[in-house]
Enzyme design. Structure first.
Site, PDB file in Angstrom:
ATOM      1  CB  THR A 121     -93.717  52.628  12.861  1.00  0.00           C
ATOM      2  OG1 THR A 121     -93.377  51.607  13.805  1.00  0.00           O
ATOM      3  CG2 THR A 121     -94.991  52.242  12.131  1.00  0.00           C
ATOM      4  CE  LYS A 147     -85.429  57.133  17.723  1.00  0.00           C
ATOM      5  NZ  LYS A 147     -86.353  56.766  18.823  1.00  0.00           N
ATOM      6  CG  LEU A 167    -100.622  67.977  19.621  1.00  0.00           C
ATOM      7  CD1 LEU A 167     -99.995  68.291  20.980  1.00  0.00           C
ATOM      8  CD2 LEU A 167    -100.612  69.218  18.742  1.00  0.00           C
ATOM      9  N   GLY A 202     -87.433  49.804  16.194  1.00  0.00           N
ATOM     10  CA  GLY A 202     -88.584  49.521  15.327  1.00  0.00           C
ATOM     11  C   GLY A 202     -89.098  50.857  14.837  1.00  0.00           C
ATOM     12  CG  ASP A 229     -90.790  52.775  21.344  1.00  0.00           C
ATOM     13  OD1 ASP A 229     -90.248  52.264  20.352  1.00  0.00           O
ATOM     14  OD2 ASP A 229     -90.855  52.218  22.452  1.00  0.00           O
TER      15      ASP A 229
END
Ligand code: IMP
Length: 428
Positions: A42, A16, A332, A40, A13
């Site tokens: 996204t 990537k 960030l 997953g 998560d």
């Protein structure tokens, strides 16, 4: 021209999907090499959210050929649904997506076993995605699995299913055995999809070799993250494939010399979904704020993710395990409103100060993090077009990460859309 591996350096998560979708603008081939629909990935594009579980994240780019390598485990029904979701015409599809004969199929018995195994483990459950990943890889290793190419040969498919189901005797009680290990039913369901998937069969290793000779840019898209690796991760709280960069060649069908660069993706903080050690986990209001500001809920299962400050001890280990050339720091912007930001620089364990991951894995549960705190920047980072355009405190935070990790931060993501990516150094 370069072949670049993109891997997660935490517990998955890391973002990537967004990174690969963006970099795919300059690539001609994207290949998935491990994992399955437990992932997953996204991607936000033109205001729309896409979550890819099996399809490589280059699928939205019509100039990109996407490959699913032999190291991947495929639930064929899920794959077809995902293909339908992207709306590529059947004539166009084989130019956009090819799948290795060697990829293994996830069968209904694997999904049922995943749930049964988790139930049996009780308190020590792993918190899997219940997609049948572990049992499918177990059958592959036990040589009782069914491979993608077997779908297109009914006689062989039935023979393989028979062997696979024989090996399940005693694992299911009566009616469940009949439900998930019935050769006629399972073969029928698979064969109903075979016509759609057969045109996609391809030798991914050969396609990659030809692509390299034609001087194409190639992205190897890792799934999950380093700390979920079946070997180097926080075993047994891991997934069932190798998630480190070393798996890229094997799982895609090329040798290790094929790979030119290896880039790791890390969030600006850490999350983990599922059970297992997580030294910098924050169970207080700060952890809750990270979850809320970062929208930290699983893309596959919707589960709330555990959140914590960035762990430099774990990050340095991931740099080494993956031979990283550089880091991409994502999300960030999630830190934009914090007064101060923690960075774990060492662990305290049984009276000792450790600057490396504990030698005895059992200690990973027991370590306490030692933090340094850096001032927050309290300004939005999402609109910055360059490193220089980021607030000074954010630049300092990123410089501290690269100094401690020993590799440069080559890209920074501070927003969901493709455009919200600061490139300091091209990965190609
Ligand atoms: P499995 O891969 O479904 O067997 O799950 C094993 C562990 O890996 C669990 O802790 C899952 O939450 C975790 N996991 C699997 N895939 C992902 C992913 O894509 N992102 C984050 N965690 C994952």
């Amino acid at each position: 021209m370069a072949s670049v591996v993109i891997v997660g350096v935490q517990w998955g998560d890391e973002g990537k999907g967004k990174v690969v979708d963006t970099l795919a603008g300059q690539a001609q081939i994207v290949v998935r090499f491990q994992g399955g629909d437990n992932a997953g990935h996204t991607v936000y594009h033109a205001g729309e959210k896409h979550v890819f579980h099996l399809l490589p994240s280059g699928i939205l780019r019509d100039h990109v050929l996407n490959l699913i390598g032999g190291g991947v485990v495929i639930n064929p029904g899920k794959l077809v649904k995902e293909i339908d979701g992207v709306g590529i015409s059947p004539a166009e599809l084989p130019k956009r997506l090819r799948i290795s004969a060697e990829a293994h199929l996830i069968l209904p018995c694997h999904i049922a076993l995943d749930a049964n195994n988790e139930n049996q483990r009780g308190e020590s459950k792993i918190g899997t995605t219940l997609r049948g990943i572990g049992p499918a890889y177990a059958d592959r290793a036990a040589r009782v699995g069914v491979r993608f190419a077997d779908m297109f040969n009914e006689k062989l498919l039935r023979a393989r299913l028979k062997v696979c189901f024989e090996a399940k005797r005693g694992l299911f009680s009566g009616p469940q055995m009949e439900e998930v290990c019935n050769v006629d039913r399972v073969a029928g369901d698979i064969l109903a999809l075979a016509g759609r998937l057969q045109p996609l069969l391809g030798d991914t290793g050969l396609i990659l070799e030809e692509g390299r000779r034609a001087r194409k840019n190639i992205l190897f898209e890792g799934a999950q993250g380093t700390m979920l690796d079946i070997g180097a991760g926080t075993y047994p709280y891991v997934t069932s494939s190798h998630t480190v960069a070393g798996a890229a060649g094997v799982g895609a069908g090329v040798g290790p010399r094929f790979l030119d660069k290896i880039v790791g993706v890390t969030k600006a903080y850490v999350t983990r979904v599922g059970e297992g050690p997580f030294p910098t986990e924050l169970t207080d209001g700060i952890g809750e704020k990270l979850r809320a500001d970062g929208g930290e809920y699983g893309a596959t299962t919707g589960r709330p993710r555990r959140c914590g400050w960035l762990d430099l001890v774990q990050l340095r280990r991931a740099v080494r395990l993956n031979s990283l050339d550089g880091l991409i720091v994502t999300k960030l912007d999630v830190l934009d409103s914090f007064d101060k930001i923690g960075l774990c620089v060492a662990y305290l364990c049984r009276g000792k100060r450790l600057t490396e991951w504990p030698e005895d894995p059992a200690d990973a549960e027991a370590v306490r993090p030692e933090y340094i705190f850096m001032p927050g920047w309290k300004n939005p980072t999402g609109k910055a077009q360059s490193f220089a355009g980021l607030p000074a405190a954010a630049r300092k935070y990123l410089r501290t990460i690269e100094k401690e990790a020993g590799v440069p931060v080559v890209m920074i993501s501070a927003g969901k859309e493709r455009e919200a990516l600061i490139v300091r150094k091209s990965v190609f």
